[in-house]
Design a protein around this motif. Structure first.
Motif, PDB file in Angstrom:
ATOM      1  N   ALA A 154      20.655 -31.035 -26.244  1.00  0.00           N
ATOM      2  CA  ALA A 154      21.243 -29.958 -25.447  1.00  0.00           C
ATOM      3  C   ALA A 154      21.970 -28.952 -26.341  1.00  0.00           C
ATOM      4  O   ALA A 154      21.870 -27.730 -26.133  1.00  0.00           O
ATOM      5  CB  ALA A 154      22.203 -30.536 -24.413  1.00  0.00           C
TER       6      ALA A 154
ATOM      7  N   LYS B 170      20.988 -25.130 -26.719  1.00  0.00           N
ATOM      8  CA  LYS B 170      22.009 -24.117 -26.420  1.00  0.00           C
ATOM      9  C   LYS B 170      22.164 -23.129 -27.559  1.00  0.00           C
ATOM     10  O   LYS B 170      22.228 -21.914 -27.347  1.00  0.00           O
ATOM     11  CB  LYS B 170      23.349 -24.802 -26.125  1.00  0.00           C
ATOM     12  CG  LYS B 170      24.476 -23.838 -25.749  1.00  0.00           C
ATOM     13  CD  LYS B 170      25.314 -23.383 -26.930  1.00  0.00           C
ATOM     14  CE  LYS B 170      26.148 -24.518 -27.491  1.00  0.00           C
ATOM     15  NZ  LYS B 170      27.076 -24.059 -28.550  1.00  0.00           N
TER      16      LYS B 170
ATOM     17  N   GLU C 124      14.826 -23.715 -15.483  1.00  0.00           N
ATOM     18  CA  GLU C 124      14.890 -25.063 -16.061  1.00  0.00           C
ATOM     19  C   GLU C 124      13.507 -25.635 -16.335  1.00  0.00           C
ATOM     20  O   GLU C 124      13.275 -26.242 -17.387  1.00  0.00           O
ATOM     21  CB  GLU C 124      15.666 -25.999 -15.130  1.00  0.00           C
ATOM     22  CG  GLU C 124      17.147 -25.688 -15.030  1.00  0.00           C
ATOM     23  CD  GLU C 124      17.865 -26.666 -14.118  1.00  0.00           C
ATOM     24  OE1 GLU C 124      17.241 -27.680 -13.711  1.00  0.00           O
ATOM     25  OE2 GLU C 124      19.042 -26.423 -13.807  1.00  0.00           O
TER      26      GLU C 124
ATOM     27  N   THR D  46      17.091 -32.603 -17.977  1.00  0.00           N
ATOM     28  CA  THR D  46      18.490 -33.007 -18.169  1.00  0.00           C
ATOM     29  C   THR D  46      19.151 -32.274 -19.343  1.00  0.00           C
ATOM     30  O   THR D  46      20.227 -31.685 -19.162  1.00  0.00           O
ATOM     31  CB  THR D  46      18.591 -34.528 -18.358  1.00  0.00           C
ATOM     32  OG1 THR D  46      18.085 -35.175 -17.183  1.00  0.00           O
ATOM     33  CG2 THR D  46      20.033 -34.946 -18.594  1.00  0.00           C
ATOM     34  N   PRO D  47      18.579 -32.280 -20.574  1.00  0.00           N
ATOM     35  CA  PRO D  47      19.222 -31.517 -21.651  1.00  0.00           C
ATOM     36  C   PRO D  47      19.203 -30.004 -21.410  1.00  0.00           C
ATOM     37  O   PRO D  47      20.085 -29.289 -21.893  1.00  0.00           O
ATOM     38  CB  PRO D  47      18.405 -31.892 -22.895  1.00  0.00           C
ATOM     39  CG  PRO D  47      17.109 -32.401 -22.375  1.00  0.00           C
ATOM     40  CD  PRO D  47      17.414 -33.041 -21.063  1.00  0.00           C
TER      41      PRO D  47
ATOM     42  N   ARG E   1      19.625 -28.563 -18.422  1.00  0.00           N
ATOM     43  CA  ARG E   1      20.783 -28.305 -17.550  1.00  0.00           C
ATOM     44  C   ARG E   1      22.079 -28.300 -18.359  1.00  0.00           C
ATOM     45  O   ARG E   1      22.955 -27.456 -18.142  1.00  0.00           O
ATOM     46  CB  ARG E   1      20.863 -29.370 -16.453  1.00  0.00           C
ATOM     47  CG  ARG E   1      19.783 -29.276 -15.401  1.00  0.00           C
ATOM     48  CD  ARG E   1      20.141 -30.138 -14.191  1.00  0.00           C
ATOM     49  NE  ARG E   1      18.993 -30.300 -13.321  1.00  0.00           N
ATOM     50  CZ  ARG E   1      18.207 -31.374 -13.300  1.00  0.00           C
ATOM     51  NH1 ARG E   1      18.481 -32.400 -14.099  1.00  0.00           N
ATOM     52  NH2 ARG E   1      17.181 -31.439 -12.481  1.00  0.00           N
ATOM     53  N   GLU E   2      22.217 -29.261 -19.290  1.00  0.00           N
ATOM     54  CA  GLU E   2      23.424 -29.332 -20.110  1.00  0.00           C
ATOM     55  C   GLU E   2      23.528 -28.117 -21.024  1.00  0.00           C
ATOM     56  O   GLU E   2      24.616 -27.563 -21.223  1.00  0.00           O
ATOM     57  CB  GLU E   2      23.431 -30.620 -20.923  1.00  0.00           C
ATOM     58  CG  GLU E   2      24.600 -30.751 -21.899  1.00  0.00           C
ATOM     59  CD  GLU E   2      25.963 -30.700 -21.241  1.00  0.00           C
ATOM     60  OE1 GLU E   2      26.941 -30.394 -21.945  1.00  0.00           O
ATOM     61  OE2 GLU E   2      26.061 -30.957 -20.020  1.00  0.00           O
ATOM     62  N   ALA E   3      22.408 -27.690 -21.601  1.00  0.00           N
ATOM     63  CA  ALA E   3      22.414 -26.507 -22.472  1.00  0.00           C
ATOM     64  C   ALA E   3      22.853 -25.267 -21.691  1.00  0.00           C
ATOM     65  O   ALA E   3      23.646 -24.454 -22.185  1.00  0.00           O
ATOM     66  CB  ALA E   3      21.028 -26.289 -23.076  1.00  0.00           C
TER      67      ALA E   3
END
Length: 230
Positions: free
Chosen positions: A25, A29, A49, A61-62, A64-66
């Motif tokens: 992530a 980012k 996404e 999942t990564p 969304r976190e990024a």
């Protein structure tokens, strides 16, 4: 969606075991933030996404976190039930952000010149010389890592933990733009020269001189960001 092609490694096999590897992530980012800072991803573009997961070869999942991390530094804006879009940085907004950054780093430099212990000044000089070696060999990634350490040493050298924490927080929001400047003509070597003037002022205990040299350095960084985005 035509996102910038992934160029960062998404495996951690080459990272020394004594260093915490960045998560997927965090890597995603950073790459997205760098692309936004360069203008490669335009303001208002939806951060889809599904499309990003396919682009980076990861699950959602990564991604969304990024995106959450991008929102935390102001590079993305959440829209209720519609996902996030790339934030719009106006020239006025960037000018305001860099003006605050310049004053915070100038204050750190001033207080470092007056308060930094001799051992820390020697370590700062060593970091500066290491930066110079990286710049001479054109090692951009290595230089950026040492460049961050150089500025952080000056924050700590102010002997004011709250000022250091505040300055670091602002720097993290501007980090993608500060990285983008190095795509400009000969910025590595010129940055070393600018750093050298700050180091010399700190070493001789010249608070006002160190502050002014740091302000000058950040003004040049701001101008270099615009040159890269043209």
């Amino acid at each position: 969606m035509n996102y910038v092609r992934s160029v960062l490694p998404l495996d951690f096999q080459s990272v020394p075991p004594d260093e915490r590897p960045k998560t997927r992530a965090e890597l995603i980012k950073e790459e997205l933030a760098d692309a936004i800072a360069r203008g490669a991803i335009a303001p208002g573009v939806a951060l889809d996404e599904v499309g990003l997961a396919r682009r980076f070869g990861v699950s959602r999942t990564p991604i969304r976190e990024a995106i959450r991390q991008l929102e935390a530094i102001g590079f993305a804006e959440a829209r209720p039930r519609r996902g996030a879009v790339v934030a719009h940085f106006t020239q006025d907004r960037l000018n305001e952000m860099f003006a605050v950054m310049a004053e915070l780093e100038a204050l750190c430099s001033h207080w470092s010149a007056l308060s930094m212990p001799a051992a820390e000044k020697a370590a700062l000089r060593s970091l500066h010389e290491d930066c110079g070696a990286m710049a001479q060999s054109g090692q951009l990634d290595g230089y950026m890592e040492l460049n961050f350490a150089f500025h952080e040493a000056i924050y700590r050298g102010s002997q004011n933990s709250y000022l250091a924490e505040l300055t670091l927080g602002v720097r993290q929001r501007l980090a993608p733009f500060r990285r983008a400047q190095f795509l400009g003509f000969d910025r590595l070597k010129l940055s070393v020269i600018e750093h050298g003037r700050v180091v010399e002022a700190i070493e001789r205990g010249d608070g006002p001189g160190a502050a002014e040299e740091m302000r000058r350095h950040l003004r040049i960084v701001r101008e270099s960001v615009d040159e890269v985005k043209r």
